[in-house]
Design a protein around this motif. Structure first.
Motif, short mmCIF file in Angstrom:
data_model
loop_
_atom_site.label_atom_id
_atom_site.label_comp_id
_atom_site.label_asym_id
_atom_site.label_seq_id
_atom_site.Cartn_x
_atom_site.Cartn_y
_atom_site.Cartn_z
N ALA A 13 0.84 -1.20 0.00
CA ALA A 13 0.00 0.00 0.00
C ALA A 13 0.87 1.25 0.00
CB ALA A 13 -0.92 0.00 1.21
N GLU A 14 1.88 1.26 0.84
CA GLU A 14 2.77 2.42 0.92
C GLU A 14 3.58 2.58 -0.37
OE1 GLU A 14 4.42 5.78 2.51
OE2 GLU A 14 2.81 4.58 3.38
N HIS A 15 4.11 1.50 -0.87
CA HIS A 15 4.95 1.52 -2.07
C HIS A 15 4.17 1.97 -3.32
CE1 HIS A 15 8.30 0.44 -4.64
NE2 HIS A 15 7.49 -0.28 -5.40
N ASN A 16 2.91 1.60 -3.41
CA ASN A 16 2.10 1.91 -4.59
C ASN A 16 1.11 3.05 -4.39
OD1 ASN A 16 3.03 -0.24 -6.46
ND2 ASN A 16 2.29 -1.57 -4.82
N GLN A 17 1.30 3.84 -3.34
CA GLN A 17 0.43 4.97 -3.02
C GLN A 17 -1.05 4.55 -2.95
OE1 GLN A 17 2.66 5.72 -5.97
NE2 GLN A 17 4.16 5.98 -4.35
N LEU A 18 -1.32 3.44 -2.26
CA LEU A 18 -2.69 2.97 -2.07
C LEU A 18 -3.17 3.40 -0.69
CD1 LEU A 18 -2.24 -0.73 -3.29
CD2 LEU A 18 -2.94 1.25 -4.64
N GLU A 19 -4.46 3.66 -0.59
CA GLU A 19 -5.04 3.96 0.72
C GLU A 19 -5.22 2.64 1.46
OE1 GLU A 19 -8.37 6.69 0.99
OE2 GLU A 19 -8.03 7.23 -1.10
N HIS A 49 -2.15 -0.95 -11.38
CA HIS A 49 -1.77 -1.41 -10.05
C HIS A 49 -2.67 -2.59 -9.63
CE1 HIS A 49 -5.23 1.17 -9.24
NE2 HIS A 49 -5.34 0.56 -8.08
N TYR A 50 -2.37 -3.14 -8.49
CA TYR A 50 -3.20 -4.18 -7.89
C TYR A 50 -3.87 -3.62 -6.65
CZ TYR A 50 -1.42 -8.05 -10.69
OH TYR A 50 -1.11 -8.89 -11.73
N GLU A 51 -5.05 -4.17 -6.33
CA GLU A 51 -5.72 -3.89 -5.07
C GLU A 51 -5.59 -5.15 -4.22
OE1 GLU A 51 -9.35 -0.95 -6.10
OE2 GLU A 51 -9.64 -3.04 -6.71
N TYR A 52 -5.56 -4.98 -2.90
CA TYR A 52 -5.36 -6.10 -2.00
C TYR A 52 -6.38 -6.06 -0.87
CZ TYR A 52 -0.85 -5.94 -4.32
OH TYR A 52 0.14 -5.90 -5.27
N ILE A 53 -6.79 -7.24 -0.44
CA ILE A 53 -7.61 -7.38 0.76
C ILE A 53 -6.99 -8.49 1.61
CG2 ILE A 53 -9.87 -7.99 1.72
CD1 ILE A 53 -11.17 -6.94 -0.80
N ALA A 54 -6.65 -8.15 2.85
CA ALA A 54 -6.15 -9.14 3.80
C ALA A 54 -7.30 -9.48 4.74
CB ALA A 54 -4.97 -8.58 4.58
N CYS A 55 -7.58 -10.77 4.91
CA CYS A 55 -8.73 -11.22 5.70
C CYS A 55 -8.27 -11.91 6.98
CB CYS A 55 -9.57 -12.21 4.90
SG CYS A 55 -10.15 -11.57 3.34
N TYR A 56 -8.81 -11.46 8.09
CA TYR A 56 -8.59 -12.10 9.38
C TYR A 56 -9.98 -12.46 9.90
CZ TYR A 56 -6.53 -13.06 13.94
OH TYR A 56 -6.10 -13.67 15.09
N SER A 83 -6.13 0.01 -1.58
CA SER A 83 -6.68 0.36 -2.88
C SER A 83 -6.59 1.87 -3.09
CB SER A 83 -8.16 -0.08 -2.93
OG SER A 83 -8.80 0.40 -4.08
N ARG A 84 -6.64 2.29 -4.36
CA ARG A 84 -6.74 3.72 -4.65
C ARG A 84 -8.19 4.19 -4.49
NH1 ARG A 84 -2.53 3.77 -9.52
NH2 ARG A 84 -0.69 3.59 -8.21
N ASN A 85 -9.12 3.23 -4.51
CA ASN A 85 -10.54 3.54 -4.31
C ASN A 85 -11.15 2.53 -3.32
OD1 ASN A 85 -13.20 4.38 -4.49
ND2 ASN A 85 -13.54 3.43 -6.48
#
Length: 185
Positions: A57-63, A144-151, A159-161
């Motif tokens: 997220a930090e590397h790709n300027q994602l929120e 870019h890619y969006e990511y979701i980490a699930c716990y 994500s950017r959005n």
């Protein structure tokens, strides 16, 4: 008791939250049932996975946003055939035999049934599990890619959005009730 079903005890757990809200949850006595053959797995992202998504997220300027899916287990159905006798908290239904259809807390397969439901939702949204950690989901966007980490029922979204992902989770066909949604500080 219906054929093939097992009668189990249930109990209510009551809580007063730090902000004064009252909460009640029905918990099934799943410890009295046989362990399901298929699975009792519920997804938990590793600490390394959380660090990786934070770095990406930090590397790709994602929120980076977090959210919690309210009453997650009740979003899925159990495969266990169980029932219980309704207690006084059920009012006019007190003493009636009730068949459990939703994946209640306490049933051995509830975590796995919830994981299956979330898997279907994220797959339908175009996400795929990563090979490094199956509880990190990825979706390609234009650049870019969006990511979701699930716990289990807590999600960390990179994500950017992120609001677009939240809207997809809250709208049909998912209709999840999300709480605590917003940027991670």
């Amino acid at each position: 008791v219906p054929d093939g079903s097992q009668k189990i005890p249930t109990h209510m757990v009551y809580d007063v939250k730090h902000d004064g809200r009252h909460k009640a949850r029905m918990v099934a006595g799943g410890h009295r049932t046989e362990t399901p053959v298929d699975s009792v797995y519920s997804g938990v992202v590793s600490l390394t996975g959380v660090r990786l998504v934070t770095f990406l997220a930090e590397h790709n300027q994602l929120e980076l946003w977090g959210t919690d899916i309210g009453n997650a287990y009740l979003e899925s159905y159990t495969k266990e055939k169980v029932c219980f006798t309704a207690g006084p908290e059920f009012g006019d239904l007190h003493g009636h035999l009730m068949i459990i259809k939703k994946a209640l807390y306490g049933l051995k397969s509830s975590g796995a049934r919830w994981h299956d439901r979330l898997f279907d939702s994220l797959t339908d949204m175009g996400f795929t599990p990563s090979r490094m950690d199956p509880d990190i989901w990825m979706r390609a966007q234009e650049d870019h890619y969006e990511y979701i980490a699930c716990y289990v029922d807590d999600l960390m979204i990179a994500s950017r959005n992120p609001q677009g992902i939240i809207d997809s989770l809250e709208s049909a066909p998912n209709n999840y009730k999300l709480k605590g949604t917003g940027p991670i500080k």
